[in-house]
Scaffold this motif. Structure first.
Motif, mmCIF file in Angstrom:
data_model
loop_
_atom_site.group_PDB
_atom_site.id
_atom_site.type_symbol
_atom_site.label_atom_id
_atom_site.label_comp_id
_atom_site.label_asym_id
_atom_site.label_seq_id
_atom_site.Cartn_x
_atom_site.Cartn_y
_atom_site.Cartn_z
ATOM 1 N N ASN A 179 -5.007 -10.496 11.073
ATOM 2 C CA ASN A 179 -6.380 -10.064 10.775
ATOM 3 C C ASN A 179 -7.042 -9.569 12.064
ATOM 4 O OD1 ASN A 179 -6.863 -10.982 7.792
ATOM 5 N ND2 ASN A 179 -5.932 -12.755 8.813
ATOM 6 N N GLN B 40 -4.035 -0.108 17.348
ATOM 7 C CA GLN B 40 -4.291 0.397 16.005
ATOM 8 C C GLN B 40 -3.639 1.759 15.784
ATOM 9 O OE1 GLN B 40 -8.662 0.128 15.483
ATOM 10 N NE2 GLN B 40 -8.200 -0.628 13.436
ATOM 11 N N GLU C 135 -9.597 -1.049 10.164
ATOM 12 C CA GLU C 135 -8.397 -1.889 10.122
ATOM 13 C C GLU C 135 -8.136 -2.406 8.705
ATOM 14 O OE1 GLU C 135 -5.036 -4.011 11.306
ATOM 15 O OE2 GLU C 135 -6.130 -2.317 12.187
ATOM 16 N N ASN D 197 0.121 1.740 15.494
ATOM 17 C CA ASN D 197 0.603 1.222 14.219
ATOM 18 C C ASN D 197 0.094 2.028 13.028
ATOM 19 O OD1 ASN D 197 2.040 -1.668 14.547
ATOM 20 N ND2 ASN D 197 0.495 -1.417 16.143
ATOM 21 N N SER E 183 1.604 1.576 9.353
ATOM 22 C CA SER E 183 0.858 1.970 8.171
ATOM 23 C C SER E 183 0.986 3.479 7.957
ATOM 24 C CB SER E 183 -0.615 1.589 8.326
ATOM 25 O OG SER E 183 -1.387 2.111 7.267
ATOM 26 N N HIS F 267 0.044 -5.870 10.147
ATOM 27 C CA HIS F 267 -0.087 -6.041 8.699
ATOM 28 C C HIS F 267 0.045 -7.505 8.273
ATOM 29 C CE1 HIS F 267 4.168 -5.178 9.655
ATOM 30 N NE2 HIS F 267 4.428 -6.107 8.748
ATOM 31 N N ASP F 268 0.460 -8.392 9.201
ATOM 32 C CA ASP F 268 0.575 -9.814 8.884
ATOM 33 C C ASP F 268 -0.593 -10.634 9.416
ATOM 34 O OD1 ASP F 268 2.976 -9.401 7.596
ATOM 35 O OD2 ASP F 268 4.176 -9.753 9.411
ATOM 36 N N ARG G 267 -6.683 0.486 6.951
ATOM 37 C CA ARG G 267 -5.342 0.813 7.424
ATOM 38 C C ARG G 267 -4.295 -0.107 6.800
ATOM 39 N NH1 ARG G 267 -1.551 -0.600 10.679
ATOM 40 N NH2 ARG G 267 -2.626 -2.606 10.997
ATOM 41 N N LYS G 268 -4.632 -1.381 6.653
ATOM 42 C CA LYS G 268 -3.682 -2.335 6.070
ATOM 43 C C LYS G 268 -3.484 -2.119 4.572
ATOM 44 C CE LYS G 268 -5.509 -6.199 7.425
ATOM 45 N NZ LYS G 268 -5.655 -7.668 7.655
#
Length: 568
Positions: free
Chosen positions: A498, A325, A397, A328, A418, A495-496, A400-401
């Motif tokens: 879950n 996390q 999360e 990214n 992100s 980001h693609d 963040r997305k």
């Protein structure tokens, strides 16, 4: 000349009386040298361990091209192997080669493993260019083979150093009350985490900001310091644990009990109070009554050990899920690239702040003749904090997305991350650090307090096995969730996918685990009565005789120690 010699004789006679007092002084200097060398070895060993852990995921994803789930699995397996290896190597040293030979063998493995990692981390184009300006690179398969061999050798080497040079049994804790034991474990973990803070900051900064792959060179250089410390002290640093039960004997009693229970259904035999009693010699088993009774005392702690597995799987999210996390997220702060290890330091801060606070609160309670919170309740509170931490990670999360993607360079590779600042992930790190500050000392206290003195080492070994098993459980959960969800719950591109669903699933499991531990915690409330094992009348007489002699200080205690140990 004769007159001069005669005048010097009284001076020599006057200087001889202090010689008997020089013994304690020499012992004090020796102890000081041992303490300094042990601290040096501990620092170097921690430096190598956290240096590898702090860089494995980044190296696997950026340099080796692994997916996130595979990189996290490799890191957790290395942590689990490093946690379990002290127990296994310690048993191997006691039963097979001997402690000195195993120590030098593990030192060599440690050196070999940490030497392999720089070979893999340096792809040679930065340092070795021949006269024709041709670069030399390892093939991917050879690179991976060296990488895994290096991790395995380093894990075994770390285990040998921990088991032989820095075991928990090296600290004299006999005769301490509950408050003193809790104080010792609080400050012990405080020192360990203070060391971790320095290591995470230094290694992570060098690895990401200064020299890219130099993070894997640091374990190689720090092991040299460890080898120097081992060479300086040799046998003076090796610790001979107190003889008592062994881990192999304990496991043998369980296996023999299961075997006798299976035979019980096929043949007629008398009833017993516990299924472990079938391992006793008078019930047809192979083990003495004393050994079986000791294991029965130890078996009462197995629910405690088993319920730490999932908790430890949550703790291992720091070097796996939380690390991914953070990697990214936006690491730049005012044009300064922050190392990912800075977030690990945030998780350690509660440990550094809470230990002195717990010490002050406990002292105040005792001064007012009030009973502090029971260690079992403290563990339940810590499990609740771990559950809340993973739940917060899931919501973080999702947040963040929601931020737009930006480019960020890590180890020479441009990544789409992100734009959410990584410091917004701090609450989940703080909650997990708070959980560890509450659970680790309390678990050690219960494991130590509720077992007889001669099997306390085995009790701490089982606690270590539960911690190592939790690391492998975390790796198994990652693999299971990845394949069942088709990679959606643990995606390569966050980001693609879950990833938050993985955290929500883990939070649900941890909530159930917390409730189960809270329901069985009543059996660990009363620590005023320590675990007592069944002993023979002759052993009781020797222990009483030993106590009387120690009271009058008329005999060396080592003689009675050997007598009692020979009977046990």
């Amino acid at each position: 000349m004769v007159a001069g010699d005669s005048q010097s004789l009284p001076q020599r006679r006057l200087s001889q009386p202090p010689l008997p007092g020089s013994g304690p002084l020499r012992k004090t200097r020796k102890k000081l040298q041992v303490i300094i060398c042990v601290l040096l070895v501990e620092l170097c060993e921690r430096f190598t361990f956290f240096g590898i852990v702090c860089n494995t995921i980044l190296f696997c994803t950026v340099k080796l091209g692994y997916d996130n789930y595979l990189a996290a699995t490799v890191n957790l397996c290395f942590i689990g192997a490093s946690t379990l290896s002290p127990v296994l190597v310690g048993w191997f040293a006691e039963t097979c080669l001997g402690r000195s030979k195993v120590l030098y063998l593990c030192a060599f493995l440690h050196f070999f493993g940490t030497a392999m990692l720089p070979v893999v981390a340096f792809p040679f184009e930065d340092f070795y260019i021949d006269t024709h300006h041709m670069t030399h690179q390892l093939k991917p398969r050879e690179q991976q083979i060296l990488f895994y061999f290096g991790l395995l050798a380093a894990a075994l080497g770390i285990g040998g150093i921990r088991a032989i040079l820095c075991p928990m049994g090296a600290y004299s804790l006999q005769g301490y009350n509950q408050h003193q034991l809790l104080s010792f474990f609080n400050w012990f973990y405080w020192l360990v985490n203070l060391n971790s803070t320095v290591v995470f900051l230094g290694i992570a900064y060098i690895q990401q900001s200064v020299g890219k792959n130099l993070g894997f060179l640091i374990p190689f250089t720090s092991v040299l310091l460890a080898l120097i410390a081992i060479h300086m002290m040799r046998n003076k640093l090796t610790y001979k644990p107190k003889k008592g039960g062994s881990l192999l004997t304990t496991l043998g009693i369980f296996l023999n009990s299961l075997k006798m229970c299976c035979l019980h259904y096929r043949h007629l035999s008398g009833d017993v109070g516990s299924w472990l009693d079938r391992a006793k010699e008078n019930n047809g088993g192979r083990y003495s009554e004393t050994h079986v009774e000791n294991v029965k005392v130890l078996a009462k702690l197995f629910p405690l050990y088993g319920l730490q597995l999932l908790y430890k799987a949550c703790i291992t999210q720091i070097p796996s899920g939380y690390y991914i996390q953070t990697m990214n997220s936006k690491l730049h702060l005012n044009n300064l690239l922050l190392p990912i290890g800075a977030m690990n330091v945030i998780s350690i801060l509660p440990l550094l702040l809470l230990a002195p606070l717990i010490e002050c609160v406990t002292t105040c309670y005792l001064s007012k003749e009030k009973t502090p919170l029971a260690p079992a309740k403290v563990i339940s509170l810590g499990h609740a904090c771990a559950t809340l931490s993973v739940l917060v990670a899931g919501f973080s999360e999702l947040q963040r997305k929601a931020y737009p993607l930006v480019e960020q360079t890590l180890s020479g590779r441009v990544l789409q991350v992100s734009s959410m600042p990584c410091f917004q992930l701090a609450p989940q790190y703080i909650l997990l650090g708070l959980a560890e500050a509450l659970v680790a000392p309390a678990c050690s206290l219960i494991s130590f307090q509720l077992t007889p003195s001669h099997i306390r080492g085995i009790s701490l070994h089982f606690l270590t096995l539960s911690y190592g098993g939790g690391c492998f459980l975390g790796a198994f959960l990652i693999q299971l969730v990845f394949f069942l969800s088709g990679g959606n719950f643990y995606p390569s591109m966050l980001h693609d996918g879950n990833l938050e669903r993985f955290f929500f699933l883990l939070a649900t499991l941890m909530a159930v685990n917390t409730y189960v531990f809270w329901s069985v915690s009543n059996r660990y409330k009363d620590l005023s009565v320590q675990g007592k094992a069944l002993t023979s009348p002759l052993t009781d007489k020797l222990l009483h005789y030993k106590a009387c002699l120690r009271f009058y200080d008329t005999v060396d205690c080592s003689y009675t120690n050997q007598s009692v140990e020979s009977i046990l």
